[in-house]
Scaffold this motif. Structure first.
Motif, PDB file in Angstrom:
ATOM      1  N   LEU A   4      -1.705  -0.552   1.254  1.00  0.00           N
ATOM      2  CA  LEU A   4      -1.414   0.494   2.225  1.00  0.00           C
ATOM      3  C   LEU A   4       0.032   0.387   2.698  1.00  0.00           C
ATOM      4  CD1 LEU A   4      -4.420  -0.989   3.046  1.00  0.00           C
ATOM      5  CD2 LEU A   4      -4.603   1.187   4.244  1.00  0.00           C
ATOM      6  N   GLY A  30      -2.800   3.664   0.195  1.00  0.00           N
ATOM      7  CA  GLY A  30      -3.294   4.259   1.425  1.00  0.00           C
ATOM      8  C   GLY A  30      -2.311   4.100   2.566  1.00  0.00           C
ATOM      9  N   GLU A  32      -1.748   2.667   6.728  1.00  0.00           N
ATOM     10  CA  GLU A  32      -2.159   2.074   7.996  1.00  0.00           C
ATOM     11  C   GLU A  32      -1.463   2.871   9.098  1.00  0.00           C
ATOM     12  OE1 GLU A  32      -3.262  -2.033   8.764  1.00  0.00           O
ATOM     13  OE2 GLU A  32      -1.529  -2.140  10.113  1.00  0.00           O
ATOM     14  N   VAL A 235      -0.653  -4.680   3.406  1.00  0.00           N
ATOM     15  CA  VAL A 235      -0.088  -3.560   4.168  1.00  0.00           C
ATOM     16  C   VAL A 235       1.427  -3.736   4.283  1.00  0.00           C
ATOM     17  CG1 VAL A 235      -0.147  -2.254   6.323  1.00  0.00           C
ATOM     18  CG2 VAL A 235      -2.222  -3.420   5.509  1.00  0.00           C
TER      19      VAL A 235
END
Length: 259
Positions: A4, A30, A32, A235
């Motif tokens: 992410l 993706g 966060e 992330v």
């Protein structure tokens, strides 16, 4: 495991700058969401992005700006923090968030014992809100010595997480800036770690630079992550100074995708 990119590097009004990355990798990467509900424009921009975000892995950072989880219950600071948490919860549910990140504190440490007592109690209140949705609340090793807001040192953080059974998010940049033995922390908490925040720095300042721009040995970290926590999310959490380096961000994501 999911990869992410955090929206931490954008101002509230810039939220949609994350969307080209989402579109570029078509579900491989993706987001966060770093919530900024304290600014009215943020909710509307997030709402306008929902159709695209629903198709990629999503997590939510907990409220940071104007939020303080070490504030005693009943104070204005506590009430406003929980109001921001409530807004975060609603969007976390709609986007099926993988987890929400929790900081025990954001402010400078002045009364450690009192702050820790209140923030631990506040964690459980937040956890109770998210539990019915099946969304874990992951405790981050927040704060750095350089800013006098490190509430928990390495041993204290590991001991508390193990004693309380917390789901955990390890911010490798914070660990590096505080001089922690990152590999040891990962090994001791491997059964609880859900995700990592990835960024680099000079070993002192929490500058949230690119993964290859600093003194943290990122390749060693990736080897340890593969050994101890292959299931954990990664992330990319860069600072606002990096936001305009689009090519650099893309290169780092491509590097992580290959790994």
């Amino acid at each position: 495991m999911a990869l992410l990119i955090s929206t931490n590097m954008y101002k509230a009004e810039e939220f949609k700058r994350i969307l080209p990355y989402v579109e570029k990798w078509k579900g491989q990467v993706g987001v966060e969401v770093f919530p900024m509900f304290h600014q009215k424009v943020f909710a509307s921009l997030l709402e306008e992005s929902m159709d695209l975000l629903k198709h990629v892995p999503i997590s939510f950072h907990g409220p940071y700006y104007k939020a303080e989880h070490s504030a005693p219950q009943g104070t204005p600071e506590y009430e406003y923090t929980m109001e921001l948490v409530g807004q975060t919860l609603r969007y976390s549910e709609r986007l099926n968030s993988r987890y929400m990140v929790f900081h025990h504190n954001n402010c400078a440490v002045r009364d450690k014992e009192r702050m820790l007592r209140d923030s631990c109690a506040n964690y459980r209140r937040v956890e109770e809100l998210f539990r019915p949705l099946g969304i874990p609340v992951a405790v981050e090793n927040a704060g750095v010595m350089d800013r006098n807001n490190m509430l928990l040192d390495e041993s204290g953080f590991v001991s508390l997480c193990r004693a309380e059974g917390y789901p955990v998010l390890i911010d490798i940049g914070h660990a590096h800036a505080n001089g922690w033995d990152l590999r040891s922390v990962m090994e001791r908490l491997k059964g609880q770690i859900l995700a990592y925040h990835l960024h680099n720095n000079d070993g002192v300042h929490d500058s949230h630079r690119r993964i290859g721009d600093g003194t943290l040995d990122f390749d060693s970290f990736m080897a340890w992550a593969g050994e101890y926590t292959p299931q954990a999310d990664l992330v990319v959490e860069y600072g606002m100074e990096t936001a305009d380096d689009c090519r650099g961000i893309e290169a780092d994501v491509e590097r992580l995708l290959k790994i």
